[in-house]
Scaffold this motif. Structure first.
Motif, mmCIF file in Angstrom:
data_model
loop_
_atom_site.group_PDB
_atom_site.id
_atom_site.type_symbol
_atom_site.label_atom_id
_atom_site.label_comp_id
_atom_site.label_asym_id
_atom_site.label_seq_id
_atom_site.Cartn_x
_atom_site.Cartn_y
_atom_site.Cartn_z
ATOM 1 N N ASN A 87 -59.771 21.340 6.256
ATOM 2 C CA ASN A 87 -59.843 19.904 6.013
ATOM 3 C C ASN A 87 -59.798 19.160 7.349
ATOM 4 O O ASN A 87 -59.707 19.781 8.421
ATOM 5 N N ASN A 88 -59.849 17.850 7.309
ATOM 6 C CA ASN A 88 -59.945 17.056 8.543
ATOM 7 C C ASN A 88 -58.735 17.238 9.450
ATOM 8 O O ASN A 88 -58.872 17.329 10.670
ATOM 9 N N HIS A 89 -57.533 17.276 8.860
ATOM 10 C CA HIS A 89 -56.330 17.461 9.681
ATOM 11 C C HIS A 89 -56.335 18.824 10.357
ATOM 12 O O HIS A 89 -56.001 18.942 11.542
ATOM 13 N N GLU A 90 -56.700 19.847 9.603
ATOM 14 C CA GLU A 90 -56.712 21.198 10.175
ATOM 15 C C GLU A 90 -57.767 21.323 11.267
ATOM 16 O O GLU A 90 -57.541 21.982 12.289
ATOM 17 N N LEU A 92 -58.927 18.838 13.191
ATOM 18 C CA LEU A 92 -58.427 18.108 14.362
ATOM 19 C C LEU A 92 -57.370 18.925 15.082
ATOM 20 O O LEU A 92 -57.358 18.999 16.320
ATOM 21 N N GLY A 93 -56.472 19.543 14.311
ATOM 22 C CA GLY A 93 -55.440 20.379 14.914
ATOM 23 C C GLY A 93 -56.038 21.534 15.694
ATOM 24 O O GLY A 93 -55.577 21.856 16.805
ATOM 25 N N GLN A 94 -57.095 22.161 15.149
ATOM 26 C CA GLN A 94 -57.739 23.274 15.843
ATOM 27 C C GLN A 94 -58.347 22.815 17.160
ATOM 28 O O GLN A 94 -58.210 23.489 18.197
ATOM 29 N N TYR A 95 -59.025 21.669 17.141
ATOM 30 C CA TYR A 95 -59.630 21.146 18.372
ATOM 31 C C TYR A 95 -58.563 20.814 19.417
ATOM 32 O O TYR A 95 -58.746 21.062 20.616
ATOM 33 N N MET A 96 -57.435 20.236 18.967
ATOM 34 C CA MET A 96 -56.359 19.893 19.901
ATOM 35 C C MET A 96 -55.761 21.143 20.542
ATOM 36 O O MET A 96 -55.500 21.171 21.755
ATOM 37 N N ILE A 97 -55.544 22.172 19.736
ATOM 38 C CA ILE A 97 -54.963 23.414 20.267
ATOM 39 C C ILE A 97 -55.917 24.063 21.264
ATOM 40 O O ILE A 97 -55.498 24.521 22.343
ATOM 41 N N GLU A 98 -57.211 24.103 20.921
ATOM 42 C CA GLU A 98 -58.187 24.684 21.848
ATOM 43 C C GLU A 98 -58.268 23.887 23.147
ATOM 44 O O GLU A 98 -58.326 24.468 24.235
ATOM 45 N N SER A 99 -58.243 22.567 23.039
ATOM 46 C CA SER A 99 -58.295 21.733 24.242
ATOM 47 C C SER A 99 -57.046 21.913 25.081
ATOM 48 O O SER A 99 -57.113 22.023 26.322
ATOM 49 N N CYS A 116 -49.273 18.635 19.183
ATOM 50 C CA CYS A 116 -49.915 17.733 18.223
ATOM 51 C C CYS A 116 -50.849 18.503 17.292
ATOM 52 O O CYS A 116 -50.904 18.237 16.088
ATOM 53 N N GLY A 117 -51.579 19.465 17.858
ATOM 54 C CA GLY A 117 -52.476 20.271 17.045
ATOM 55 C C GLY A 117 -51.739 21.078 15.989
ATOM 56 O O GLY A 117 -52.180 21.183 14.838
ATOM 57 N N GLU A 118 -50.608 21.658 16.370
ATOM 58 C CA GLU A 118 -49.817 22.421 15.401
ATOM 59 C C GLU A 118 -49.312 21.523 14.275
ATOM 60 O O GLU A 118 -49.297 21.917 13.104
ATOM 61 N N THR A 119 -48.915 20.296 14.631
ATOM 62 C CA THR A 119 -48.439 19.355 13.608
ATOM 63 C C THR A 119 -49.573 18.935 12.685
ATOM 64 O O THR A 119 -49.394 18.842 11.461
ATOM 65 N N GLU A 120 -50.754 18.682 13.256
ATOM 66 C CA GLU A 120 -51.902 18.319 12.432
ATOM 67 C C GLU A 120 -52.241 19.437 11.449
ATOM 68 O O GLU A 120 -52.608 19.191 10.297
ATOM 69 N N LYS A 121 -52.113 20.670 11.895
ATOM 70 C CA LYS A 121 -52.369 21.800 10.994
ATOM 71 C C LYS A 121 -51.335 21.857 9.877
ATOM 72 O O LYS A 121 -51.654 22.193 8.727
ATOM 73 N N MET A 240 -44.300 14.380 11.489
ATOM 74 C CA MET A 240 -44.566 13.438 12.573
ATOM 75 C C MET A 240 -43.286 13.030 13.293
ATOM 76 O O MET A 240 -43.292 12.823 14.508
ATOM 77 N N VAL A 241 -42.184 12.910 12.547
ATOM 78 C CA VAL A 241 -40.906 12.593 13.188
ATOM 79 C C VAL A 241 -40.504 13.713 14.139
ATOM 80 O O VAL A 241 -40.064 13.471 15.270
ATOM 81 N N ASP A 242 -40.655 14.964 13.692
ATOM 82 C CA ASP A 242 -40.330 16.112 14.556
ATOM 83 C C ASP A 242 -41.224 16.123 15.785
ATOM 84 O O ASP A 242 -40.755 16.403 16.904
ATOM 85 N N LEU A 243 -42.514 15.824 15.591
ATOM 86 C CA LEU A 243 -43.433 15.780 16.731
ATOM 87 C C LEU A 243 -43.041 14.666 17.691
ATOM 88 O O LEU A 243 -43.086 14.837 18.918
#
Length: 360
Positions: A87-90, A92-99, A116-121, A240-243
């Protein structure tokens, strides 16, 4: 005898269609359904229309992409498993982790991107669970009603309409009968038609009264949907609070990275303060906002200030801070507007104004 039977069936069918046509033209009497049955029919139709609206909009909420909805519908009709996709969150999370991995997990930006990527996932996983739960506990019962119970109601309602036309046609034939033998046959047809109509009206009434049970069932489904939605939003908020807490330590590290890169290039050491995440959500109270710092610079005096957040000094020219401690601050000519000179006992150094709250 077969010829006579066929002739009778033909006359019966003709009178049926003649009755229907004359009713449409307002030239024949029509047997009205009792008020209770009419109300039940109206409520069933209202239930059907609103169930369709709610179900369709819920499908849009769970899957905003119309192309994906069509694809899932086709897979369902073909009785094939829908391919698993991110899905969109996953995504985005994948792109953030790769970047973040490319920039380097050891750098502040790279590390922050990975977190941030891990949280999005995690949010994507929570969203997936919410969609699955809603599809099973909310959409499926609604769809079963429309494709099952309501179709049965429509079928019996249509049959009731046929029986009513038969009854009215029999009444018309009785009125037109002049010969005693024909009148006896018409009376017998009328009694039979009346009996079949009453029986079908009772069957239809029992089905329509079952709509109340459907409402009770849909209420339980609605409760399950709200609980699933509450769980999803609560999980997302907690993620998001944990992040936010994890990223709270990044401002000073980021400043330190800037200093190190500046020092290694031989340039002047310049620290750039970064507002913590929670600070951006706070609104300064009267007399304690940026206007207070402006007055301090104009007066060239000193004032007490309370430290809002921990701050690690990025160099020897800065002063480390602890949350809730009170220090003296003053303005130094030529200093960047985002900084003040802080003093704690014999210790002295630059401090970022975004970490301070001036005291009266």
């Amino acid at each position: 005898r077969n010829v006579l039977d066929q002739s009778y069936d033909w006359r019966f069918t003709l009178s049926f269609h003649l009755q229907f046509t004359e009713e449409k033209l307002g030239q024949a009497e029509k047997t009205e359904l009792d008020a209770h049955l009419e109300n039940l029919l109206c409520r069933a139709e209202c239930t059907k229309q609103n169930t369709e609206r709610i179900m369709k909009q819920t499908e849009v909420l769970l899957q905003p992409n119309p192309n994906v909805r069509i694809e899932e519908f086709l897979y369902e009709k073909l009785e094939k498993k829908v391919p698993t996709r991110m899905n969109n969150h996953e995504m985005l999370g994948q792109y953030m982790i790769e970047s973040g991995s490319e920039f380097g997990p050891g750098t502040a930006y790279g590390n922050a991107l990975i977190k941030c990527g891990e949280t999005e996932k995690q949010i994507g996983g929570a969203e997936r669970e919410f969609i699955q739960s809603s599809a099973i506990n909310f959409l499926t019962p609604f769809r079963n009603f429309l494709e099952g119970d309501f179709k049965t109601i429509l079928k019996e309602r249509k049959l009731l309409q046929v029986k009513r036309l038969d009854l009215d046609a029999a009444k018309t034939r009785l009125k037109k009968a002049r010969v005693p033998d024909a009148r006896a046959v018409a009376e017998q047809d009328l009694r039979m038609s009346q009996s079949e109509f009453d029986r079908q009206a009772e069957i239809t009434r029992l089905l329509l009264e079952g709509v109340s049970s459907t409402h009770a069932h849909h209420l339980r489904c609605l409760t399950d949907f709200v609980e699933a939605q509450t769980t999803y939003y609560a999980q997302s908020y907690q993620y998001m609070v944990d992040l936010q807490k994890q990223l709270g330590s990044f401002p000073s590290t980021f400043s330190s990275n800037n200093n190190q890169s500046s020092s290694s290039s031989g340039g002047a050491s310049i620290s750039v303060p970064t507002i913590p995440l929670s600070a951006s959500m706070l609104s300064p109270s009267p007399g304690q906002g940026l206007s207070g710092f402006t007055e301090l610079r104009i007066s060239s005096g000193s004032r007490k200030a309370r430290v809002l957040y921990d701050y690690d000094a990025a160099g020897s020219s800065e002063l480390s801070l602890l949350a809730d401690e009170v220090i003296m601050v003053s303005s130094v000519p030529g200093m960047d507007s985002d900084w003040l000179m802080g003093e704690r006992g014999t210790q002295k150094g630059k401090v970022p104004i975004t970490y301070l709250e001036l005291l009266n």
